[in-house]
Design a protein around this motif. Sequence first.
Motif, PDB file in Angstrom:
ATOM      1  N   GLY A 348      10.501  -1.138 -18.827  1.00 22.83           N
ATOM      2  CA  GLY A 348      11.190  -1.912 -17.827  1.00 22.83           C
ATOM      3  C   GLY A 348      10.754  -2.508 -16.864  1.00 22.83           C
ATOM      4  O   GLY A 348      10.862  -3.558 -16.270  1.00 22.83           O
ATOM      5  N   GLU A 349       9.578  -1.479 -16.031  1.00 22.18           N
ATOM      6  CA  GLU A 349       8.804  -1.936 -14.816  1.00 22.18           C
ATOM      7  C   GLU A 349       7.886  -2.860 -15.211  1.00 22.18           C
ATOM      8  O   GLU A 349       7.552  -3.699 -14.402  1.00 22.18           O
ATOM      9  CB  GLU A 349       8.185  -0.704 -14.340  1.00 22.18           C
ATOM     10  N   LEU A 354       5.922  -9.803 -16.815  1.00 20.10           N
ATOM     11  CA  LEU A 354       5.307  -9.934 -18.105  1.00 20.10           C
ATOM     12  C   LEU A 354       4.645 -11.172 -18.495  1.00 20.10           C
ATOM     13  O   LEU A 354       3.616 -11.322 -19.087  1.00 20.10           O
ATOM     14  CB  LEU A 354       6.323  -9.809 -19.379  1.00 20.10           C
ATOM     15  N   PHE A 355       5.346 -12.433 -17.773  1.00 24.24           N
ATOM     16  CA  PHE A 355       4.891 -13.723 -18.061  1.00 24.24           C
ATOM     17  C   PHE A 355       3.920 -14.250 -17.049  1.00 24.24           C
ATOM     18  O   PHE A 355       3.393 -15.482 -17.174  1.00 24.24           O
ATOM     19  CB  PHE A 355       6.079 -14.695 -18.343  1.00 24.24           C
ATOM     20  N   GLU A 356       3.383 -13.503 -16.063  1.00 19.75           N
ATOM     21  CA  GLU A 356       2.518 -13.870 -15.119  1.00 19.75           C
ATOM     22  C   GLU A 356       1.080 -13.961 -15.789  1.00 19.75           C
ATOM     23  O   GLU A 356       0.821 -13.137 -16.688  1.00 19.75           O
ATOM     24  CB  GLU A 356       2.459 -12.743 -13.816  1.00 19.75           C
ATOM     25  N   ARG A 357       0.393 -14.760 -15.051  1.00 16.82           N
ATOM     26  CA  ARG A 357      -1.137 -14.946 -15.678  1.00 16.82           C
ATOM     27  C   ARG A 357      -1.801 -13.846 -15.242  1.00 16.82           C
ATOM     28  O   ARG A 357      -1.869 -13.224 -14.300  1.00 16.82           O
ATOM     29  CB  ARG A 357      -1.743 -16.140 -14.706  1.00 16.82           C
ATOM     30  N   PHE A 358      -2.557 -13.498 -16.366  1.00 12.85           N
ATOM     31  CA  PHE A 358      -3.535 -12.309 -16.489  1.00 12.85           C
ATOM     32  C   PHE A 358      -2.680 -10.955 -16.114  1.00 12.85           C
ATOM     33  O   PHE A 358      -3.586 -10.087 -15.710  1.00 12.85           O
ATOM     34  CB  PHE A 358      -4.608 -12.246 -15.187  1.00 12.85           C
ATOM     35  N   ALA A 359      -1.497 -10.929 -16.494  1.00 14.62           N
ATOM     36  CA  ALA A 359      -0.705  -9.652 -16.265  1.00 14.62           C
ATOM     37  C   ALA A 359      -1.058  -9.001 -17.717  1.00 14.62           C
ATOM     38  O   ALA A 359      -0.814  -9.539 -18.741  1.00 14.62           O
ATOM     39  CB  ALA A 359       0.851  -9.932 -16.392  1.00 14.62           C
ATOM     40  N   GLY A 361      -0.365  -4.901 -19.598  1.00 16.71           N
ATOM     41  CA  GLY A 361       0.038  -3.740 -19.516  1.00 16.71           C
ATOM     42  C   GLY A 361      -0.799  -2.516 -20.018  1.00 16.71           C
ATOM     43  O   GLY A 361      -1.866  -2.796 -20.198  1.00 16.71           O
ATOM     44  N   PRO A 362      -0.292  -1.486 -19.781  1.00 17.09           N
ATOM     45  CA  PRO A 362      -1.246  -0.123 -20.105  1.00 17.09           C
ATOM     46  C   PRO A 362      -1.538  -0.244 -21.716  1.00 17.09           C
ATOM     47  O   PRO A 362      -0.819  -0.414 -22.477  1.00 17.09           O
ATOM     48  CB  PRO A 362      -0.268   1.072 -19.875  1.00 17.09           C
ATOM     49  N   THR A 388      13.617  -9.771 -24.825  1.00 15.15           N
ATOM     50  CA  THR A 388      14.490  -8.738 -24.791  1.00 15.15           C
ATOM     51  C   THR A 388      13.936  -7.508 -25.251  1.00 15.15           C
ATOM     52  O   THR A 388      13.209  -7.724 -26.372  1.00 15.15           O
ATOM     53  CB  THR A 388      15.925  -8.861 -25.456  1.00 15.15           C
ATOM     54  N   SER A 389      13.775  -6.400 -24.723  1.00 22.03           N
ATOM     55  CA  SER A 389      13.156  -5.187 -25.152  1.00 22.03           C
ATOM     56  C   SER A 389      13.567  -4.065 -24.488  1.00 22.03           C
ATOM     57  O   SER A 389      14.060  -3.816 -23.139  1.00 22.03           O
ATOM     58  CB  SER A 389      11.473  -5.216 -24.899  1.00 22.03           C
ATOM     59  N   ARG A 390      13.510  -2.921 -25.365  1.00 19.05           N
ATOM     60  CA  ARG A 390      13.883  -1.661 -24.756  1.00 19.05           C
ATOM     61  C   ARG A 390      12.822  -0.402 -25.493  1.00 19.05           C
ATOM     62  O   ARG A 390      12.345  -0.647 -26.625  1.00 19.05           O
ATOM     63  CB  ARG A 390      15.223  -1.005 -25.078  1.00 19.05           C
ATOM     64  N   PRO A 391      12.228   0.470 -24.698  1.00 19.81           N
ATOM     65  CA  PRO A 391      11.368   1.469 -25.089  1.00 19.81           C
ATOM     66  C   PRO A 391      12.075   2.094 -26.371  1.00 19.81           C
ATOM     67  O   PRO A 391      12.921   2.510 -26.353  1.00 19.81           O
ATOM     68  CB  PRO A 391      11.149   2.340 -23.961  1.00 19.81           C
ATOM     69  N   GLY A 392      11.099   2.154 -27.320  1.00 20.67           N
ATOM     70  CA  GLY A 392      11.394   2.596 -28.636  1.00 20.67           C
ATOM     71  C   GLY A 392      12.451   1.733 -29.570  1.00 20.67           C
ATOM     72  O   GLY A 392      12.753   2.144 -30.599  1.00 20.67           O
TER      73      GLY A 392
END
Length: 409
Positions: A348-349, A354-359, A361-362, A388-392
Motif C-alpha cells: 500500500g505504501e 507508482l506512476f511517478e517517473r523513475f519510481a 519498488g523494492p 487496484t492491488s492488495r498484497p497477496g
Amino acid sequence: MAETETDARLQALEGLLALPAAELQPTLNTVGQLVSELLKADKVDVFLLDTSTQCLVAVGTSDTPMARLQKSLGLDRLQLANGGRAVQVYETEAPFITGRHEEDPEELPGIKHRLGARSSVMVPLPIGMETRGVLAVTSARNDFFTQGDLRFLQAVARWVGLVAHRVELVQELTNLAVKQARRAAAEELITVLAHDMANYLLPLQARIQLIQRRATRNQSVEDQRDANGAAASLRSLTRLIQDLLDVGRLDQGLFTLRPQPVDVAGLAREVASTANTPGHPVNYRGPEELVMLADPERLRQALENLVANALKHSPPGLPVLVDVQMQRRLEGPWARLAVIDEGPGIPGEQLPTLFERFARGPGSTGLGIGLFLARRIAEAHGGTLEVTSRPGDGTRFELALPEDLATSR
C-alpha cells in the motif's frame, strides 16, 4: 512590570522573528541565549522530540555554566519513559512553574540534586500544527520566576515555533531544489544516452535479421533459436530506448499522438500473443473486434509496458490476462483494457508514487518509466490508467479510453 522591562521583552520577540532562516540548531541556540539574558536565567533549553529514540533533546541551549554542566551530565537528553517535569509538559501540553524543585517528587533526581535546579518555567513548544517539544527556563535560585514570566514564555514559545517552522521549511525547499537539480541533470544525461544508443539499433537489427535468414537457409536449429532470442532481446532494448526518448519528449512538449481508426481488440490480442511463453502464459479475453480512434503505436507501447510489468512481478506458471471490454458511461462509450496478474500484489505504501517517473519498488530491476509513460499515454488520449492491488491478491491495471465512435462485435 516596569515599562522598560516590557519594551525589552517586545524587542526580544521582534528579534526572534528577525532571526535568519538558516540551520535549526544555531538558530535555536541563539533563541536560548536571548531568552536567558532577558530573564536572567541560569539555563534555557529548546527541547525537541527525537522520535527515533523517544527522547526530548536540547537542540538549542543558552551558553551558560549550568547548560554546560547539563550536557556533561547527559541531562540534555530526557527519555520519555523516565518521566520528569519537562516530559510531563510535553505529554500533557500544559505549562508548569515551580520555585521549589528540590521539594518536587515528580522531578528527576539528577535535575534537582546534581544540576542544582531550584526554579523553572516550562511551556509546550508548538511547531507547525503539533506540539514538538518544550521551552524550559531554569534558575539556581528559589522562587525566581513569576506568573508574568510564564505568560511571556508562552508567547516566546509561539514565536520560537514560528521561527523553527520557517527554518525547517527553508531546509526542505533547499533540499528539494538540490534533489530536483540532480534529477534534471540525470534525466538529461539519460535522454542523450538513449538518443545515441538508438543510432546503433537499426544496424544491429539488420545484422540479426541476416543471421536469422542464414540460419533458416542452413536449417540450423540452434542458430535459429539463438538468433530469435537475440531478436527478442533487441525488441526489449528498442522499447526501453523508445520509452527513455519519450520521457524527454514529454519534458520538451514534443510528445504527440497520431490518432486513426484502430482495432483495439486485435492490437491487445497481438500484444498478448507476442508476450505469451510456456513459462509465462498471457491470455486474451474480449471481443473479436473493437474499433476506435487512437494512436496505435502509443497504445501498443502502453499495453506492452503494462504486460511487461505484470510478467516481471508474476511467479512462473501463473497467467497474465489482457481483458478488453466496451463500457457505456453517461458521457459516451469507453474502451476498457485491463492487465491482470496473480502476483504478490503491491504494498500500500508504494501505490501513491507508482506512476511517478523513475519510481521503483523494492526488488525492481527496471528504470521505473514504463508505468509513468503508460499513464501519460492514457491521459493524452483523454483517458485514465488506474491500479487496484492488495498484497497477496494480485494486481489489476485498467486503461480506459473514451471514444464516441467506438464500435465492437
